[in-house]
Design a protein around this motif. Sequence first.
Motif, PDB file in Angstrom:
ATOM      1  N   PHE A  44     -43.271   4.063  34.767  1.00 49.79           N
ATOM      2  CA  PHE A  44     -44.396   4.954  35.050  1.00 49.79           C
ATOM      3  C   PHE A  44     -45.270   4.380  36.151  1.00 49.79           C
ATOM      4  N   TRP A  45     -45.459   3.045  36.137  1.00 45.93           N
ATOM      5  CA  TRP A  45     -46.315   2.379  37.126  1.00 45.93           C
ATOM      6  C   TRP A  45     -45.793   2.607  38.538  1.00 45.93           C
ATOM      7  N   TYR A  46     -44.505   2.348  38.764  1.00 42.93           N
ATOM      8  CA  TYR A  46     -43.941   2.493  40.106  1.00 42.93           C
ATOM      9  C   TYR A  46     -43.831   3.949  40.523  1.00 42.93           C
ATOM     10  N   SER A  47     -43.616   4.849  39.553  1.00 47.70           N
ATOM     11  CA  SER A  47     -43.526   6.268  39.900  1.00 47.70           C
ATOM     12  C   SER A  47     -44.860   6.788  40.412  1.00 47.70           C
ATOM     13  N   THR A  48     -45.972   6.344  39.831  1.00 47.00           N
ATOM     14  CA  THR A  48     -47.285   6.794  40.296  1.00 47.00           C
ATOM     15  C   THR A  48     -47.592   6.231  41.675  1.00 47.00           C
ATOM     16  N   ILE A  49     -47.172   4.985  41.918  1.00 48.81           N
ATOM     17  CA  ILE A  49     -47.382   4.407  43.243  1.00 48.81           C
ATOM     18  C   ILE A  49     -46.587   5.171  44.287  1.00 48.81           C
ATOM     19  N   LYS A  50     -45.338   5.531  43.953  1.00 46.97           N
ATOM     20  CA  LYS A  50     -44.497   6.274  44.888  1.00 46.97           C
ATOM     21  C   LYS A  50     -45.089   7.637  45.191  1.00 46.97           C
ATOM     22  N   ASN A  51     -45.579   8.331  44.170  1.00 48.52           N
ATOM     23  CA  ASN A  51     -46.189   9.643  44.384  1.00 48.52           C
ATOM     24  C   ASN A  51     -47.406   9.547  45.280  1.00 48.52           C
ATOM     25  N   ALA A  52     -48.179   8.464  45.127  1.00 45.32           N
ATOM     26  CA  ALA A  52     -49.366   8.295  45.963  1.00 45.32           C
ATOM     27  C   ALA A  52     -48.972   8.152  47.426  1.00 45.32           C
ATOM     28  N   LYS A  53     -47.835   7.489  47.676  1.00 46.88           N
ATOM     29  CA  LYS A  53     -47.388   7.303  49.058  1.00 46.88           C
ATOM     30  C   LYS A  53     -46.832   8.599  49.626  1.00 46.88           C
ATOM     31  N   ASP A  54     -46.162   9.387  48.767  1.00 44.78           N
ATOM     32  CA  ASP A  54     -45.577  10.625  49.247  1.00 44.78           C
ATOM     33  C   ASP A  54     -46.639  11.653  49.612  1.00 44.78           C
ATOM     34  N   ASP A  55     -47.736  11.670  48.927  1.00 40.46           N
ATOM     35  CA  ASP A  55     -48.785  12.672  49.153  1.00 40.46           C
ATOM     36  C   ASP A  55     -49.749  12.227  50.247  1.00 40.46           C
ATOM     37  N   ASN A  56     -49.190  12.043  51.443  1.00 41.53           N
ATOM     38  CA  ASN A  56     -50.010  11.691  52.605  1.00 41.53           C
ATOM     39  C   ASN A  56     -50.906  10.486  52.318  1.00 41.53           C
ATOM     40  N   TYR A  57     -50.263   9.434  51.811  1.00 42.28           N
ATOM     41  CA  TYR A  57     -51.029   8.249  51.402  1.00 42.28           C
ATOM     42  C   TYR A  57     -51.740   7.614  52.597  1.00 42.28           C
ATOM     43  N   GLU A  58     -51.067   7.574  53.739  1.00 43.27           N
ATOM     44  CA  GLU A  58     -51.683   6.974  54.924  1.00 43.27           C
ATOM     45  C   GLU A  58     -52.911   7.750  55.369  1.00 43.27           C
ATOM     46  N   GLU A  59     -52.826   9.076  55.314  1.00 42.08           N
ATOM     47  CA  GLU A  59     -53.975   9.898  55.692  1.00 42.08           C
ATOM     48  C   GLU A  59     -55.131   9.686  54.721  1.00 42.08           C
ATOM     49  N   TYR A  60     -54.798   9.513  53.448  1.00 44.21           N
ATOM     50  CA  TYR A  60     -55.838   9.273  52.446  1.00 44.21           C
ATOM     51  C   TYR A  60     -56.567   7.955  52.718  1.00 44.21           C
ATOM     52  N   MET A  61     -55.792   6.905  53.013  1.00 41.83           N
ATOM     53  CA  MET A  61     -56.404   5.604  53.301  1.00 41.83           C
ATOM     54  C   MET A  61     -57.231   5.665  54.586  1.00 41.83           C
ATOM     55  N   GLU A  62     -56.736   6.402  55.579  1.00 39.20           N
ATOM     56  CA  GLU A  62     -57.477   6.534  56.834  1.00 39.20           C
ATOM     57  C   GLU A  62     -58.798   7.257  56.616  1.00 39.20           C
ATOM     58  N   ALA A  63     -58.792   8.261  55.739  1.00 39.80           N
ATOM     59  CA  ALA A  63     -60.031   8.985  55.445  1.00 39.80           C
ATOM     60  C   ALA A  63     -61.037   8.079  54.744  1.00 39.80           C
ATOM     61  N   LYS A 110     -62.631   5.708  57.311  1.00 37.51           N
ATOM     62  CA  LYS A 110     -63.579   6.370  58.206  1.00 37.51           C
ATOM     63  C   LYS A 110     -64.988   6.425  57.630  1.00 37.51           C
ATOM     64  N   HIS A 111     -65.104   6.328  56.314  1.00 38.27           N
ATOM     65  CA  HIS A 111     -66.416   6.400  55.679  1.00 38.27           C
ATOM     66  C   HIS A 111     -67.051   5.034  55.461  1.00 38.27           C
ATOM     67  N   VAL A 112     -66.383   3.975  55.941  1.00 38.72           N
ATOM     68  CA  VAL A 112     -66.932   2.623  55.785  1.00 38.72           C
ATOM     69  C   VAL A 112     -68.026   2.395  56.827  1.00 38.72           C
ATOM     70  N   ASP A 113     -69.168   1.871  56.400  1.00 45.38           N
ATOM     71  CA  ASP A 113     -70.271   1.582  57.312  1.00 45.38           C
ATOM     72  C   ASP A 113     -69.999   0.279  58.068  1.00 45.38           C
ATOM     73  N   VAL A 114     -70.126   0.341  59.391  1.00 47.04           N
ATOM     74  CA  VAL A 114     -69.893  -0.826  60.233  1.00 47.04           C
ATOM     75  C   VAL A 114     -71.153  -1.092  61.053  1.00 47.04           C
ATOM     76  N   PRO A 115     -71.678  -2.305  61.024  1.00 50.38           N
ATOM     77  CA  PRO A 115     -72.888  -2.593  61.800  1.00 50.38           C
ATOM     78  C   PRO A 115     -72.594  -2.623  63.305  1.00 50.38           C
ATOM     79  N   VAL A 116     -73.455  -1.952  64.081  1.00 46.51           N
ATOM     80  CA  VAL A 116     -73.341  -1.924  65.543  1.00 46.51           C
ATOM     81  C   VAL A 116     -74.670  -2.401  66.124  1.00 46.51           C
ATOM     82  N   LYS A 117     -74.617  -3.344  67.035  1.00 45.48           N
ATOM     83  CA  LYS A 117     -75.846  -3.872  67.629  1.00 45.48           C
ATOM     84  C   LYS A 117     -75.699  -3.986  69.137  1.00 45.48           C
ATOM     85  N   ALA A 118     -76.808  -3.716  69.837  1.00 48.10           N
ATOM     86  CA  ALA A 118     -76.875  -3.857  71.297  1.00 48.10           C
ATOM     87  C   ALA A 118     -77.716  -5.091  71.610  1.00 48.10           C
TER      88      ALA A 118
END
Length: 326
Positions: free
Chosen positions: A232-251, A254-262
């Motif tokens: 069951f453990w590996y099947s859930t991991i596989k499903n997460a990868k099949d369902d646009n896992y890379e796009e999910y991680m990228e999203a 994108k919401h991580v706050d990054v400090p920017v200074k001039a």
Amino acid sequence: MGEVLSQAEIDNLLSAIAGGEVDVNEMQEKDERQVKNYDFKRPAKFSKEHLRTLEFIFEHYGRLLSTSLPVYLRKSVQVAVMSSETVTFSEFTNALSNPVVLGITNFDPLPGNVIIELSSNLAFAIIDRMLGGQGVPLEKNRDFSEIEMIIIEKILVIAIQHMREPWKNVVEINPILERIETNSQFAQVISPSDMIAIVTLTIKVGDVEGLMHICLPFFTLENIMDKLNTKFWYSTIKNAKDDNYEEYMEALIKHVDVPVKAVLGNSAISVNDFIHLQVGDIIRLDSKVDADLSIYVGNIRKFTALPGANNDSYAVQVTSVIREEE
């Protein structure tokens, strides 16, 4: 149905018995089934498969602690799964020494409580580190003060919140620290004869190493025991990868706050001048007024820009992008 012997095979078998080549008693002993004693006081409610899956979960949990705790302790932290086993709750509590740090945790929506036990030497090392020390444990254990308990509670709350992510493949949980006990007699959350699974983690903070025991009662995990298997453990991991896992991680990234200074420029002054700085004083920088400013993302120089204004706020206009190869 058993195998049917031919007449020739029967004749050969009878002749072997008559000649003493085959012992009839040995044949009868081989046919007897081996009976294994079953201890009803220690029912085997957790299989090796269940324990292995729990190790997978807490290996992930250990990696999360290794990256989050250094932020608060300002020291390297290494966490690894040491072992997993099943015992009765009385055996677990009888092995504890006082004082001890026991975090009684509600694993909502699962019933019952999970106990997190932190070794006292590691707890005192964390307290020493949080108060500005080198993270050295006490030579002789003593009771925890109220201030020390507040510090330990803060660390345990942080550690418990990280359990959400590793358990996500099995069940969505919302763990909450209900209370902390320093005496094992006040942590009787289940019957002494009930079976529990114990996952032992080794935590190394700097040069100090200690243990963390996670006590998981069968009563709490009973409703999800079917999910505590590697299939069951590996099947859930596989499903997460099949369902646009890379796009999910990228999203998520994108919401991580990054400090920017001039950075307008740099200057070096004496401590005496710094102490006596007043409103209106001028500090000479090493950059010109019309020169591009350096823009840092985190601690990495990524852009150059010109200073300006946007409505009533200061702003910069990006003039170039600095690539990694540059």
